[in-house]
Design an enzyme around this catalytic site. Structure first.
Site, mmCIF file in Angstrom:
data_model
loop_
_atom_site.group_PDB
_atom_site.id
_atom_site.type_symbol
_atom_site.label_atom_id
_atom_site.label_comp_id
_atom_site.label_asym_id
_atom_site.label_seq_id
_atom_site.Cartn_x
_atom_site.Cartn_y
_atom_site.Cartn_z
ATOM 1 N N GLU A 502 0.536 -1.286 -0.004
ATOM 2 C CA GLU A 502 0.140 0.069 -0.007
ATOM 3 C C GLU A 502 0.945 1.467 -0.075
ATOM 4 O O GLU A 502 0.363 2.385 0.386
ATOM 5 C CB GLU A 502 -0.904 0.150 1.189
ATOM 6 C CG GLU A 502 -1.997 -1.005 1.088
ATOM 7 C CD GLU A 502 -1.651 -2.319 1.789
ATOM 8 O OE1 GLU A 502 -0.813 -2.441 2.737
ATOM 9 O OE2 GLU A 502 -1.991 -3.421 1.486
ATOM 10 N N GLU A 526 -3.793 -11.516 -3.739
ATOM 11 C CA GLU A 526 -4.570 -11.827 -2.905
ATOM 12 C C GLU A 526 -5.972 -11.342 -3.078
ATOM 13 O O GLU A 526 -6.923 -11.636 -2.268
ATOM 14 C CB GLU A 526 -4.190 -10.904 -1.571
ATOM 15 C CG GLU A 526 -4.091 -9.501 -1.826
ATOM 16 C CD GLU A 526 -3.439 -8.634 -0.963
ATOM 17 O OE1 GLU A 526 -2.277 -9.191 -0.490
ATOM 18 O OE2 GLU A 526 -3.782 -7.766 -0.315
HETATM 19 C C1 NOJ Z 1 -2.706 -5.901 3.005
HETATM 20 C C2 NOJ Z 1 -1.528 -6.370 2.367
HETATM 21 O O1 NOJ Z 1 -1.730 -6.232 0.970
HETATM 22 C C3 NOJ Z 1 -1.510 -8.090 2.655
HETATM 23 O O2 NOJ Z 1 -0.490 -8.812 2.187
HETATM 24 C C4 NOJ Z 1 -1.614 -8.019 4.168
HETATM 25 O O3 NOJ Z 1 -1.728 -9.525 4.506
HETATM 26 C C5 NOJ Z 1 -2.664 -7.279 4.901
HETATM 27 N N1 NOJ Z 1 -2.632 -6.127 4.467
HETATM 28 C C6 NOJ Z 1 -2.581 -7.321 6.218
HETATM 29 O O4 NOJ Z 1 -1.580 -6.393 6.758
HETATM 30 CA CA CA Z 2 -2.459 -4.548 -0.582
#
Ligand code: NOJ
Ligand code: CA
Length: 725
Positions: A502, A526
């Site tokens: 992010e 994800e």
């Molecule tokens: C967003 C991230 O992209 C992800 O990889 C992570 O598991 C979650 N936030 C929690 O920090």
């Molecule tokens: Ca992310």
């Protein structure tokens, strides 16, 4: 089908999202094309592929134009900046001097896609002056252009001078007037997120309004960079920036009628864009141009425009593959949080007194399982998310004191795991989710890094989910850009490598901070776990867009494509939108020195024959050949392992099945190799039969022509190793 069900809509209340959407500000289209009057300077790139023209318009506006042979890349376009409470640096200029020079050298990146990079350009530095007017003293602005055979970079420089010391940039006037209604691969401008699926449309059709907001969208015709364009006459053009330092990220307003692009900088909490003090300069604005798509992917222009690292000792910077207590949380088989509550105060809570959920992933026994798996298969490290207190109410509350980055949950034994990992020759990777409470992270970072060193961690994944504190700042504004860069520098001082999620999208700063191995800053794998996911074309677009600025932690390697088995109630019908062997090919087509084997050990244990490719594939290369590529359709890439005569090939397609042939003429003459080909089974397809694959071996040499058959949404991965005599 591919509408975004965003990460934030998972973690933030709908009212917050509506509020964020309402904050979007309108912005006007680019103005009518500029005209150069009087003297015009012309620069040809070293091999004369590109021609730059620079001059002033009738009212003294700096103006440039770019040609590729006889084709127009950028029509005459304005340059300049508007300042707060001072006259603009955008007109009334005269040219004081023009300095031309050229440069040609070769440098070696600490890690990367190739072992050496040529930096060969012609430079034009135009010093422009404005006369004194009333109280305003005379001022100087330098526009510096670097013209390569594969594109142009230019930036504004503000020399130290009596008439300009402290100043605030209100807007940048940089324009890119395109000659026609190109095909564009875009995501909406958002001050805080790049986690969107790409839209392919004509420039005239760019409209971000129907797209569900992730965090804070800019105006309806504003798009993020890198923006990938293709003209009807066969030019591939990529617009981005290099060396984003002490300045906000740029986004582009699309004039859907005239095909002009104008700049929009991400604002701070007061609406200003950048607070500067001369001498200073902006990031480089970059335009990569080629008449074929592979050449765009091979361009090193953005890296070349970044400053060399000042680190003299870099042997501690280790490209690596890792597994993690991670995907099991994304598929909701386990949780990040330990306690069964959603109301926590960081100070004064005794976690041992709280009722555990019974499904906390980051417990000592489970982490040991991952350490064992990494050790057995020669993977360097294990990421553990949810190890530290605070996950009970971490998202959506705009709360400042969420995590302290040093207190483990009661069931995560730091010392025991440190010893266990060391005994197995595996490293643990730290996780610092900041929940965007960046003030809190800055206060605690030094102690957090000390804790890491004390417990044997030398890699960290950071994260910035949610709305930024200081409140009103944005992920991609100047304040946060400075935070990410400062963090990379802090980590380098402690010999720690970092992967930022992010954060602002990369601009080649990994040349300057080679310990900044990767960032997310795009829609990662994800999204397939908990949203409508990434369409099969997604990974064929990423290298042409987000990856132009640097490596991504995409987290490839999901083998259990259908996700229901992990948590039947929650994951009903959900799947990753690729075949299994396309997941393998991504290790080659999406370059990163940091690659996760993202699935669970139990998923890999079912397919150890296919897992062999993940074990073998390197993360650092001597050479790269982009063999075939077309954004949104396919990419076939071959790479030579660092210091070894071994090659790896990855080929991926969008939702269409394809047959290709690739010549292995990059192999060393006179050497016999064995190729291991991990291919989609004859009846595989991403939606119907995604996990069907076949592995075959065949002898190859540099005369071999290899046929590849890719299923719909599929891919092939090939390892090519010399046959020992
Ligand atoms: C967003 C991230 O992209 C992800 O990889 C992570 O598991 C979650 N936030 C929690 O920090
Ligand atoms: Ca992310």
């Amino acid at each position: 089908m591919w509408n975004t069900t965003s990460r934030l809509s998972q973690w933030l209340p709908a009212s917050t999202l509506l509020f964020l959407a309402a904050c979007s500000s309108p912005s006007g289209p680019a103005s009518a094309p500029a005209r150069m009057e009087g003297a015009v300077s012309t620069v040809h790139s070293p091999g004369r592929k590109l021609t730059l023209k620079f001059g002033l318009s009738a009212d003294g506006q700096p103006t440039y134009q770019l040609q590729f042979g006889s084709k127009t890349v950028v029509q005459p376009s304005r340059l300049g900046l508007l300042l707060q409470n001072q006259p603009g640096l955008d007109q009334d200029f005269t040219i004081a001097r023009l300095d031309s020079s050229q440069h040609d050298d070769t440098w070696a990146p600490v890690w990367g896609e190739v072992k050496s990079i040529r930096n060969h350009y012609k430079e034009l530095a135009a010093t422009l002056t404005q006369e004194a007017k009333g109280d305003q003293k005379a001022r100087r602005l330098v526009v510096r252009f670097r013209l390569y055979d594969d594109g142009l970079g230019f930036r504004y420089e503000f020399p130290a001078q009596p008439g300009l010391t402290y100043f605030t940039v209100q807007d940048e006037r940089t324009e890119f007037n395109l000659p026609a209604d190109h095909k564009a691969f875009w995501i909406p401008g958002d001050y805080d997120s790049n986690e969107y699926a790409y839209v392919t449309s004509r420039l005239s059709e760019v409209d971000t309004a129907p797209i569900e907001v992730i965090q804070q969208k800019a105006a309806p015709h504003t798009v993020q960079t890198p923006l990938m364009l293709k003209s009807d006459d066969g030019l591939y053009v990529n617009i981005h920036e290099a060396a984003l330092v002490n300045y906000p990220a740029i986004m582009l307003n699309v004039d859907t009628k005239g095909f002009g692009l104008s700049s929009q900088l991400v604002p701070d909490a007061t609406g200003a864009k950048a607070y500067l003090q001369a001498p200073e300069h902006t990031p480089w604005r970059t335009i990569v141009v080629a008449d074929n798509a592979p050449a765009v992917l091979a361009s090193k222009l953005i890296l070349n425009l970044n400053e060399p690292t000042t680190l003299t000792e870099t042997s501690w910077i280790k490209p690596q593959k890792f597994v993690g207590v991670w995907w099991e949380m994304h598929v909701n088989k386990a949780g990040w949080n330990y306690a069964d509550t959603s109301n926590i105060k960081l100070a004064g809570t005794d976690w041992t007194k709280l009722k555990p959920t019974g499904r906390h992933g980051a417990n000592t026994a489970n982490v040991k399982r991952y350490i064992d798996f990494a050790a057995r298969h020669g993977l360097q490290s294990v990421l553990v998310e949810g190890w530290n207190v605070g996950w009970e109410d971490w998202a959506g509350n705009w709360k400042e004191e969420v995590f302290d980055f040093v207190t483990p949950y009661p069931d995560f034994n730091v010392t025991e795991l440190q010893q266990y990992a060391a005994s197995k020759g595996v490293k643990l990777m730290m996780h610092h989710e900041t929940s965007s409470a960046v003030t809190n992270y800055e206060r605690r970072q030094e102690e957090a890094l000390r804790f890491m060193k004390q417990h044997g961690y030398d890699a960290v994944k950071t994260g910035y989910v949610g709305r930024i504190i200081p409140r009103g700042e944005h992920h991609d504004g100047q304040w946060m850009v400075n935070h990410y860069n400062r963090t990379a520098a802090n980590m380098a001082r402690q010999q720690i490598v970092v992967d930022m999620h992010e954060a602002v999208r990369p601009t080649g700063l990994h040349r300057t901070y080679p310990n900044w191995l990767a960032s997310e800053a795009a829609r990662g794998n994800e999204f397939n776990a908990w949203s409508s996911g990434n369409p099969p074309e997604h990974e064929t677009i990423l290298p042409f867009t987000r990856l132009m600025g640097g490596p991504m932690d995409y987290t490839p390697g999901i083998f259990q494509i259908q996700l229901e088995s992990w948590n039947p109630g929650w994951n009903k019908g959900r799947q990753v939108h690729t075949t299994l062997t396309k997941q393998l090919a991504l290790y080659v087509t999406l370059y990163s020195p940091l690659q996760m084997a993202a699935d669970l050990p139990e998923a890999y244990n079912q397919h150890l024959d296919a897992f062999q490719f993940i074990k073998d594939v390197p993360v650092d290369w001597d050479d790269t050949r982009i063999l075939l590529a077309e954004p949104g359709e396919f990419i076939t890439t071959a790479r030579k392992a660092k210091g070894k005569d071994e090659w790896y090939l990855g080929s991926i397609t969008d939702e269409n099945a394809r047959e290709q042939t690739v010549k292995l003429d990059f192999l060393t003459p006179g050497v016999q190799y064995q190729a291991t080909i991990y291919a989609d089974a004859a009846d595989a397809s991403w939606d119907d039969n995604p996990m069907a694959y076949q592995i075959r071996r065949q002898p190859v040499d540099r005369n071999t022509v290899l046929p590849l058959k890719l299923a719909a949404g599929g891919g092939t991965a090939v390892s090519i190793k010399p046959v020992s005599k």
